[in-house]
Motif scaffolding. Structure first.
Motif, PDB file in Angstrom:
ATOM      1  N   LYS A 192      21.894 -22.285  -8.329  1.00 49.02           N
ATOM      2  CA  LYS A 192      21.399 -23.654  -8.247  1.00 49.02           C
ATOM      3  C   LYS A 192      21.241 -24.229  -9.642  1.00 49.02           C
ATOM      4  CE  LYS A 192      17.788 -26.558  -6.354  1.00 49.02           C
ATOM      5  NZ  LYS A 192      16.463 -26.616  -5.764  1.00 49.02           N
ATOM      6  N   THR A 249      28.055 -16.982  -3.430  1.00 50.67           N
ATOM      7  CA  THR A 249      26.962 -17.899  -3.765  1.00 50.67           C
ATOM      8  C   THR A 249      27.231 -18.502  -5.134  1.00 50.67           C
ATOM      9  OG1 THR A 249      25.691 -16.127  -4.798  1.00 50.67           O
ATOM     10  CG2 THR A 249      25.243 -16.555  -2.478  1.00 50.67           C
ATOM     11  N   LYS A 250      26.560 -19.601  -5.377  1.00 49.19           N
ATOM     12  CA  LYS A 250      26.589 -20.182  -6.725  1.00 49.19           C
ATOM     13  C   LYS A 250      25.142 -20.422  -7.126  1.00 49.19           C
ATOM     14  CE  LYS A 250      27.081 -24.908  -5.079  1.00 49.19           C
ATOM     15  NZ  LYS A 250      27.800 -26.147  -5.130  1.00 49.19           N
ATOM     16  N   ASN A 257      24.421 -25.562   3.320  1.00 48.46           N
ATOM     17  CA  ASN A 257      24.301 -25.186   1.908  1.00 48.46           C
ATOM     18  C   ASN A 257      22.843 -25.123   1.486  1.00 48.46           C
ATOM     19  OD1 ASN A 257      27.072 -25.016   1.562  1.00 48.46           O
ATOM     20  ND2 ASN A 257      27.250 -27.177   1.080  1.00 48.46           N
ATOM     21  N   VAL A 269      22.828 -20.996  -3.916  1.00 49.15           N
ATOM     22  CA  VAL A 269      23.266 -21.757  -2.745  1.00 49.15           C
ATOM     23  C   VAL A 269      24.429 -20.993  -2.148  1.00 49.15           C
ATOM     24  CG1 VAL A 269      24.201 -23.948  -1.933  1.00 49.15           C
ATOM     25  CG2 VAL A 269      22.564 -23.931  -3.805  1.00 49.15           C
ATOM     26  N   LYS A 270      24.304 -20.632  -0.866  1.00 44.88           N
ATOM     27  CA  LYS A 270      25.383 -19.901  -0.209  1.00 44.88           C
ATOM     28  C   LYS A 270      26.540 -20.855   0.068  1.00 44.88           C
ATOM     29  CE  LYS A 270      23.822 -16.590   2.844  1.00 44.88           C
ATOM     30  NZ  LYS A 270      23.121 -16.210   4.073  1.00 44.88           N
ATOM     31  N   GLN A 271      27.734 -20.421  -0.221  1.00 43.48           N
ATOM     32  CA  GLN A 271      28.930 -21.201   0.067  1.00 43.48           C
ATOM     33  C   GLN A 271      29.495 -20.684   1.390  1.00 43.48           C
ATOM     34  OE1 GLN A 271      30.835 -20.267  -3.668  1.00 43.48           O
ATOM     35  NE2 GLN A 271      30.488 -22.346  -4.376  1.00 43.48           N
ATOM     36  N   THR A 272      28.940 -21.180   2.492  1.00 44.10           N
ATOM     37  CA  THR A 272      29.244 -20.608   3.799  1.00 44.10           C
ATOM     38  C   THR A 272      30.625 -20.949   4.315  1.00 44.10           C
ATOM     39  OG1 THR A 272      28.103 -22.463   4.826  1.00 44.10           O
ATOM     40  CG2 THR A 272      26.838 -20.449   4.502  1.00 44.10           C
ATOM     41  N   GLY A 273      31.315 -21.884   3.708  1.00 43.63           N
ATOM     42  CA  GLY A 273      32.659 -22.200   4.152  1.00 43.63           C
ATOM     43  C   GLY A 273      33.684 -21.201   3.642  1.00 43.63           C
ATOM     44  N   VAL A 274      33.253 -20.286   2.764  1.00 42.51           N
ATOM     45  CA  VAL A 274      34.156 -19.325   2.153  1.00 42.51           C
ATOM     46  C   VAL A 274      33.612 -17.916   2.397  1.00 42.51           C
ATOM     47  CG1 VAL A 274      35.187 -18.587  -0.026  1.00 42.51           C
ATOM     48  CG2 VAL A 274      34.643 -20.994   0.326  1.00 42.51           C
TER      49      VAL A 274
END
Length: 72
Positions: free
Chosen positions: A8, A5-6, A55, A24-29
């Motif tokens: 916001k 996650t990063k 996202n 914000v979840k970084q669902t591509g990773v």
């Protein structure tokens, strides 16, 4: 498996009104990590449950009673 996650907020600060931190979840990773690397639980609640965006913004529930979590 861990989904990174990063924050916001650029500084990672809690909201001044409700005191929740938003991520914000970084669902591509995704990462696989050793169990020993896990420090503790994190309870995430989707800010807008109707949102299906990849996202989407999530609240970190920093009001969890950790004493109850760890002992009950």
């Amino acid at each position: 498996m861990v989904i990174p996650t990063k924050y916001k907020d650029p500084h990672g600060w809690a909201d001044c009104v409700d005191r929740f931190i938003r991520v914000v979840k970084q669902t591509g990773v995704m990462h696989i990590v050793p169990v020993g690397a896990i420090v503790g639980p994190a309870h995430l609640e989707q800010e807008n449950a109707a949102s299906d965006r990849i996202n989407s913004v999530w609240l970190v529930n920093n009001h969890v009673d950790l004493h109850t979590y760890w002992t009950e």
